[in-house]
Design a protein around this motif. Structure first.
Motif, mmCIF file in Angstrom:
data_model
loop_
_atom_site.group_PDB
_atom_site.id
_atom_site.type_symbol
_atom_site.label_atom_id
_atom_site.label_comp_id
_atom_site.label_asym_id
_atom_site.label_seq_id
_atom_site.Cartn_x
_atom_site.Cartn_y
_atom_site.Cartn_z
ATOM 1 N N PHE A 5 -38.353 6.818 -8.919
ATOM 2 C CA PHE A 5 -39.570 7.516 -8.510
ATOM 3 C C PHE A 5 -39.838 8.613 -9.542
ATOM 4 C CE2 PHE A 5 -39.390 6.919 -3.571
ATOM 5 C CZ PHE A 5 -39.471 5.550 -3.744
ATOM 6 N N ALA A 6 -41.051 8.696 -10.033
ATOM 7 C CA ALA A 6 -41.480 9.823 -10.868
ATOM 8 C C ALA A 6 -42.524 10.599 -10.073
ATOM 9 C CB ALA A 6 -42.046 9.330 -12.185
ATOM 10 N N TYR A 25 -36.884 -0.338 -15.848
ATOM 11 C CA TYR A 25 -36.718 -0.023 -14.428
ATOM 12 C C TYR A 25 -37.995 -0.345 -13.653
ATOM 13 C CZ TYR A 25 -33.108 2.900 -16.601
ATOM 14 O OH TYR A 25 -32.057 3.350 -17.359
ATOM 15 N N ASP A 26 -37.846 -0.475 -12.336
ATOM 16 C CA ASP A 26 -39.019 -0.493 -11.453
ATOM 17 C C ASP A 26 -39.438 0.955 -11.240
ATOM 18 O OD1 ASP A 26 -39.241 -3.228 -11.039
ATOM 19 O OD2 ASP A 26 -37.757 -3.223 -9.425
ATOM 20 N N VAL A 27 -40.621 1.304 -11.676
ATOM 21 C CA VAL A 27 -41.065 2.699 -11.658
ATOM 22 C C VAL A 27 -42.223 2.868 -10.676
ATOM 23 C CG1 VAL A 27 -41.925 4.634 -13.004
ATOM 24 C CG2 VAL A 27 -40.397 2.957 -14.069
ATOM 25 N N PHE A 28 -42.086 3.870 -9.806
ATOM 26 C CA PHE A 28 -43.166 4.249 -8.898
ATOM 27 C C PHE A 28 -43.606 5.657 -9.288
ATOM 28 C CE2 PHE A 28 -40.877 1.016 -6.618
ATOM 29 C CZ PHE A 28 -41.843 0.334 -5.883
ATOM 30 N N ILE A 48 -34.604 9.922 -8.722
ATOM 31 C CA ILE A 48 -35.917 10.544 -8.558
ATOM 32 C C ILE A 48 -36.129 11.574 -9.661
ATOM 33 C CG2 ILE A 48 -37.392 11.977 -7.087
ATOM 34 C CD1 ILE A 48 -35.964 10.792 -4.653
ATOM 35 N N LEU A 49 -37.241 11.433 -10.398
ATOM 36 C CA LEU A 49 -37.704 12.470 -11.323
ATOM 37 C C LEU A 49 -38.673 13.347 -10.549
ATOM 38 C CD1 LEU A 49 -38.480 10.212 -14.428
ATOM 39 C CD2 LEU A 49 -36.493 11.694 -14.127
ATOM 40 N N SER A 73 -29.656 11.843 0.768
ATOM 41 C CA SER A 73 -28.883 12.886 0.098
ATOM 42 C C SER A 73 -28.070 12.370 -1.092
ATOM 43 C CB SER A 73 -27.953 13.579 1.099
ATOM 44 O OG SER A 73 -27.050 12.647 1.677
ATOM 45 N N HIS A 74 -27.784 11.059 -1.112
ATOM 46 C CA HIS A 74 -26.993 10.485 -2.202
ATOM 47 C C HIS A 74 -27.814 10.217 -3.457
ATOM 48 C CE1 HIS A 74 -29.012 7.032 -0.406
ATOM 49 N NE2 HIS A 74 -28.782 6.370 -1.531
ATOM 50 N N ILE A 75 -29.142 10.257 -3.362
ATOM 51 C CA ILE A 75 -30.001 9.897 -4.497
ATOM 52 C C ILE A 75 -29.968 11.011 -5.544
ATOM 53 C CG2 ILE A 75 -32.332 9.284 -5.220
ATOM 54 C CD1 ILE A 75 -32.911 8.473 -2.305
#
Length: 345
Positions: A5-6, A25-28, A48-49, A73-75
């Protein structure tokens, strides 16, 4: 392919992120934290960016939300920021951010930082999996050792067939019922029920030092013999202490030691070996006292016939506040039908 995720309110930054990462990557790309929350209901990203300065919900608030939710929380989260001050970095690291990427960012820097972070996460997952496997093997070994030791003791005691197996099941029932009935929940919320119940197998390990003449005597013990029999509680503690000294202080053995040393203490202080009373008695001992006495009552002995469940129930209820912890007796009464099933197996 891993998913990223960006999250940034600057569309130029989102465009650069998509162009840089989409090949790998798969980017959202998401323009707000609110949109990120919505997407998290359907997609679980590997990283997550997250921009720090955004309208409505800023990066720090979004990070706090992520880290407080067990689902997310692990991301790993990497902050995108034009702030390079020490305070911002310190706050982010304290809250659990994995890294910082300064804006405006270059494509090589963005790609390499993400690769490094995902590689780190992969190593952590592999090591955690190995640790989990080793832990499971250790637990199986502990259970096996406890079963062997308990069986050795029980094989010497011809009068208490399957006592250890049944009391272990009673302990399991009581621990689950304590949680269901909100009794001593603060004390047991961190307990591993399976491990604690298994460690209870060693509660009579001290009987290994009691002579067969006493252990298997037909009829009632003399006062002198009973005094000798009573030493099995403190002797059990000594045996487990010696194992701890050789193998290290562990959760399993500490619970076993408490079961062994305190299961004959009484709520009013008239028990043994230390004559402690009330809440001074370890909770393990107070729980085992009920399981141990119940099994003795419903089992045949050389000096008595087995009592029916209803009679055993009556005797234990009458001893609430003297022999037994009243709060635990209420728990026992709430799950006593489960005890009957164990006896009938």
């Amino acid at each position: 392919m891993k998913t990223i995720f960006a999250v940034d309110d600057n569309h130029v930054n989102l465009l650069i992120a998509e162009e840089t990462l989409s090949e790998h990557y798969d980017v959202f790309t998401l323009s707000s934290a609110s949109l990120m929350y919505d997407l998290l209901n359907d997609v679980m990203p590997d990283l997550i960016l997250l921009d720090i300065v955004m309208p409505e919900i800023g990066g720090f608030e979004a990070l706090k939300h992520l880290k407080s939710d067990k689902r997310y929380s692990h991301i790993p989260v990497i902050f995108l920021t034009s702030k390079n001050d020490v305070d911002t970095e310190a706050q982010g690291l304290e809250m659990g951010v994995a890294d910082f990427i300064s804006k405006p960012f270059s494509k090589p820097v963005l790609l390499n930082r993400i690769r490094i972070q995902l590689d780190i996460e992969e190593v952590i997952r592999e090591r955690n999996a190995m640790l989990q496997l080793r832990t499971e093997r250790l637990l199986r070994l502990q259970n096996s050792m406890a079963s062997v030791l308990a069986t050795m003791v029980e094989n010497r005691d011809n009068l208490t067939g399957r006592h250890i197996e049944r009391t272990t099941k009673y302990i399991h029932i009581l621990l689950n019922a304590m949680t269901e009935n909100c009794v001593y929940t603060e004390e047991i919320h961190d307990w591993n029920v399976e491990l604690v119940a298994s460690s209870a197998r060693l509660h009579d390990i001290g009987k290994i030092v009691i002579t067969d003449l006493i252990l298997n005597k037909q009829g009632s013990l003399t006062e002198e013999e009973f005094e000798k029999m009573k030493t099995h509680a403190s002797e059990g503690e000594k045996i487990i202490d010696s194992i701890i000294a050789d193998s290290g202080d562990g959760y399993f053995l500490q619970n076993a030691k408490l079961f062994a040393g305190s299961h004959h203490e009484k709520w009013d202080g008239s028990g043994y070996p230390r004559k402690i009373k009330g809440a001074d008695i370890p909770l393990q001992g107070r729980i085992m006292a009920i399981a141990d006495v119940y099994d003795a009552l419903v089992s045949e002995r050389s000096y008595k016939k087995a009592f029916p469940h209803e009679k055993a129930l009556e005797i234990i209820k009458e001893a609430s506040g003297t022999h037994f912890d009243p709060a635990l007796i209420n728990v026992f009464l709430a799950c006593e039908k489960e005890f009957v099933k164990v006896v009938s197996e």
